[in-house]
Design a protein around this motif. Structure first.
Motif, PDB file in Angstrom:
ATOM      1  N   SER A  54       0.811  -1.215   0.000  1.00 51.06           N
ATOM      2  CA  SER A  54       0.000   0.000   0.000  1.00 51.06           C
ATOM      3  C   SER A  54       0.844   1.265   0.000  1.00 51.06           C
ATOM      4  O   SER A  54       0.324   2.360  -0.223  1.00 51.06           O
ATOM      5  CB  SER A  54      -0.916   0.009   1.229  1.00 51.06           C
ATOM      6  N   TYR A  78      -2.897   6.584   0.194  1.00 50.21           N
ATOM      7  CA  TYR A  78      -3.991   6.689   1.163  1.00 50.21           C
ATOM      8  C   TYR A  78      -4.828   7.945   0.912  1.00 50.21           C
ATOM      9  O   TYR A  78      -6.038   7.943   1.161  1.00 50.21           O
ATOM     10  CB  TYR A  78      -3.428   6.689   2.590  1.00 50.21           C
ATOM     11  N   ILE A  81      -7.073   7.019  -2.254  1.00 48.57           N
ATOM     12  CA  ILE A  81      -8.217   6.133  -2.027  1.00 48.57           C
ATOM     13  C   ILE A  81      -9.372   6.891  -1.373  1.00 48.57           C
ATOM     14  O   ILE A  81     -10.551   6.566  -1.569  1.00 48.57           O
ATOM     15  CB  ILE A  81      -7.806   4.905  -1.179  1.00 48.57           C
ATOM     16  N   TRP A  82      -9.055   7.929  -0.599  1.00 51.91           N
ATOM     17  CA  TRP A  82     -10.104   8.746   0.022  1.00 51.91           C
ATOM     18  C   TRP A  82     -10.729   9.720  -0.972  1.00 51.91           C
ATOM     19  O   TRP A  82     -11.920  10.035  -0.878  1.00 51.91           O
ATOM     20  CB  TRP A  82      -9.536   9.513   1.211  1.00 51.91           C
ATOM     21  N   SER A  85     -12.410   7.553  -4.447  1.00 50.15           N
ATOM     22  CA  SER A  85     -13.484   6.572  -4.232  1.00 50.15           C
ATOM     23  C   SER A  85     -14.444   7.101  -3.176  1.00 50.15           C
ATOM     24  O   SER A  85     -14.196   8.128  -2.544  1.00 50.15           O
ATOM     25  CB  SER A  85     -12.898   5.228  -3.780  1.00 50.15           C
ATOM     26  N   ILE A  87     -15.124   5.818  -0.274  1.00 46.67           N
ATOM     27  CA  ILE A  87     -14.788   4.902   0.809  1.00 46.67           C
ATOM     28  C   ILE A  87     -15.467   5.277   2.125  1.00 46.67           C
ATOM     29  O   ILE A  87     -15.743   4.415   2.957  1.00 46.67           O
ATOM     30  CB  ILE A  87     -13.253   4.826   0.987  1.00 46.67           C
ATOM     31  N   TRP A  90     -18.737   3.590   2.074  1.00 45.95           N
ATOM     32  CA  TRP A  90     -18.561   2.145   2.251  1.00 45.95           C
ATOM     33  C   TRP A  90     -18.306   1.787   3.712  1.00 45.95           C
ATOM     34  O   TRP A  90     -18.879   0.826   4.235  1.00 45.95           O
ATOM     35  CB  TRP A  90     -17.392   1.646   1.392  1.00 45.95           C
ATOM     36  N   MET A 244     -17.659  -2.157   2.207  1.00 42.08           N
ATOM     37  CA  MET A 244     -16.242  -2.056   1.866  1.00 42.08           C
ATOM     38  C   MET A 244     -15.841  -3.074   0.810  1.00 42.08           C
ATOM     39  O   MET A 244     -15.170  -2.739  -0.170  1.00 42.08           O
ATOM     40  CB  MET A 244     -15.386  -2.246   3.116  1.00 42.08           C
ATOM     41  N   LEU A 248     -14.782  -1.843  -2.920  1.00 38.26           N
ATOM     42  CA  LEU A 248     -13.420  -2.017  -3.426  1.00 38.26           C
ATOM     43  C   LEU A 248     -13.410  -2.832  -4.713  1.00 38.26           C
ATOM     44  O   LEU A 248     -12.639  -2.548  -5.631  1.00 38.26           O
ATOM     45  CB  LEU A 248     -12.549  -2.688  -2.362  1.00 38.26           C
ATOM     46  N   GLY A 266      -6.625   0.769   0.188  1.00 35.10           N
ATOM     47  CA  GLY A 266      -8.008   0.522   0.578  1.00 35.10           C
ATOM     48  C   GLY A 266      -8.172  -0.779   1.347  1.00 35.10           C
ATOM     49  O   GLY A 266      -8.930  -0.853   2.316  1.00 35.10           O
ATOM     50  N   ILE A 269      -6.999  -0.259   4.898  1.00 33.33           N
ATOM     51  CA  ILE A 269      -8.003   0.464   5.678  1.00 33.33           C
ATOM     52  C   ILE A 269      -9.143  -0.470   6.079  1.00 33.33           C
ATOM     53  O   ILE A 269      -9.674  -0.397   7.191  1.00 33.33           O
ATOM     54  CB  ILE A 269      -8.526   1.673   4.884  1.00 33.33           C
ATOM     55  N   SER A 270      -9.524  -1.380   5.185  1.00 31.46           N
ATOM     56  CA  SER A 270     -10.626  -2.290   5.488  1.00 31.46           C
ATOM     57  C   SER A 270     -10.273  -3.294   6.571  1.00 31.46           C
ATOM     58  O   SER A 270     -11.161  -3.817   7.259  1.00 31.46           O
ATOM     59  CB  SER A 270     -11.044  -3.040   4.217  1.00 31.46           C
TER      60      SER A 270
END
Length: 296
Positions: A54, A78, A81-82, A85, A87, A90, A244, A248, A266, A269-270
């Motif tokens: 990541s 990071y 991804i915010w 998406s 997220i 999700w 999530m 994804l 992502g 984070i999940s």
């Protein structure tokens, strides 16, 4: 006889035998620790690779040979991804489902388990065996009738469909019943003498004494709901309801050129909420699993 043998064997030989036994014990313990450390490392290696991936750029994730550590730490993954998406939506949906299903399964599972363990009625054992046997039935074998029922009720494409599907769980009833049977029945009798109803005995006596089992059931249910993919895939079609796992998957499918660094950000984070929940409840989880199969 043993005292006679101790008198026959010289003290020096007894000390040598005791020392050899101690050495063997230490060697066996060291080997056991080495095996446990190796097993732990094997289990943690994929998580370490995921976290390190990541922080890599897209071209370095699947490089050959494998680079375990990134040459340059790309923290921008990071941020991407915010921003690229949905997220936050999700995570919100997944938390709503996980917390709701966990609370409902703990309440329904512990209440049903109290009935099976403390209340005597005709056919109790046969009904419990039949109910627990449903664990062996794969969900795929009856998911089509379930989908038809929920469609007729107008609950598809809502979070309620997932919540209603998982409100009851045979495993939770089994786990809680096994733990309740370790609690002396004298406590229930004392509660009845004090004027408590069966509901009061369950809520004021049994539930407070079953914190380890409740923690174990909560952790298992939370993790299972958080990681569920097939249920949301079938019932949640609106992107505003995605979890999530579903979000994804669609995020990757809609990318022309997959940026695996952002994808692994992502995924990391999940995994974080599950890791936090497990670290906070691991003591109760181990205690609950260890004592649920014991008879009091």
């Amino acid at each position: 006889m043993s005292e006679t043998m101790n008198l026959v064997v010289p003290p020096s030989r007894r000390r040598i035998a005791g020392g050899q036994k101690t050495v063997r014990t230490r060697i066996g313990r060291a080997v056991l620790y080495i095996l446990l450390i190796a097993a732990a490392a094997a289990m943690l290696t994929p998580f370490f690779w995921m976290i390190m991936s990541s922080l890599k750029d897209a071209n370095s994730v699947f490089s050959v040979p494998v680079r375990w550590l990134p040459e340059v730490f790309v923290w921008q993954n990071y941020v991407d991804i915010w921003t690229r998406s949905d997220i936050v939506t999700w995570i919100r949906n997944t938390l709503i489902l996980s917390v709701s299903v966990t609370l409902l399964q703990v309440i329904t599972g512990s209440f049903a388990a109290y009935g099976f363990s403390r209340i005597r009625f005709p056919g109790r054992d046969a009904l419990f065996l039949l109910y627990v046997a449903t664990i062996a039935v794969p969900w795929q074998s009856y998911m089509i009738p379930q989908f038809i029922m929920l469609s007729n009720a107008g609950l598809t494409n809502t979070l309620w469909s997932i919540i209603f599907l998982q409100t009851f769980g045979a495993f939770g009833v089994f786990l809680m019943k096994q733990f309740y049977e370790t609690i002396p029945e004298d406590l229930s009798e004392a509660g009845r003498l004090d004027g408590l109803s069966e509901y009061g005995i369950w809520w004021r006596i049994m539930v407070p004494l079953s914190v380890p089992a409740v923690a174990s059931l909560s952790l298992l249910t939370f993790v299972n709901t958080w990681n569920d993919y097939l249920g949301p895939l079938i019932y949640l079609r609106d992107s505003s309801l995605w979890t999530m796992q579903l979000g994804l998957q669609n995020f990757v499918a809609n990318l022309y050129d997959v940026d695996y660094g952002v994808l692994f950000a992502g995924l990391t984070i999940s995994v974080l909420p599950i890791a936090v929940v497990f670290l906070l409840g691991q003591r109760f989880f181990v205690e609950g699993i260890a004592t649920s199969g014991m008879k009091g």
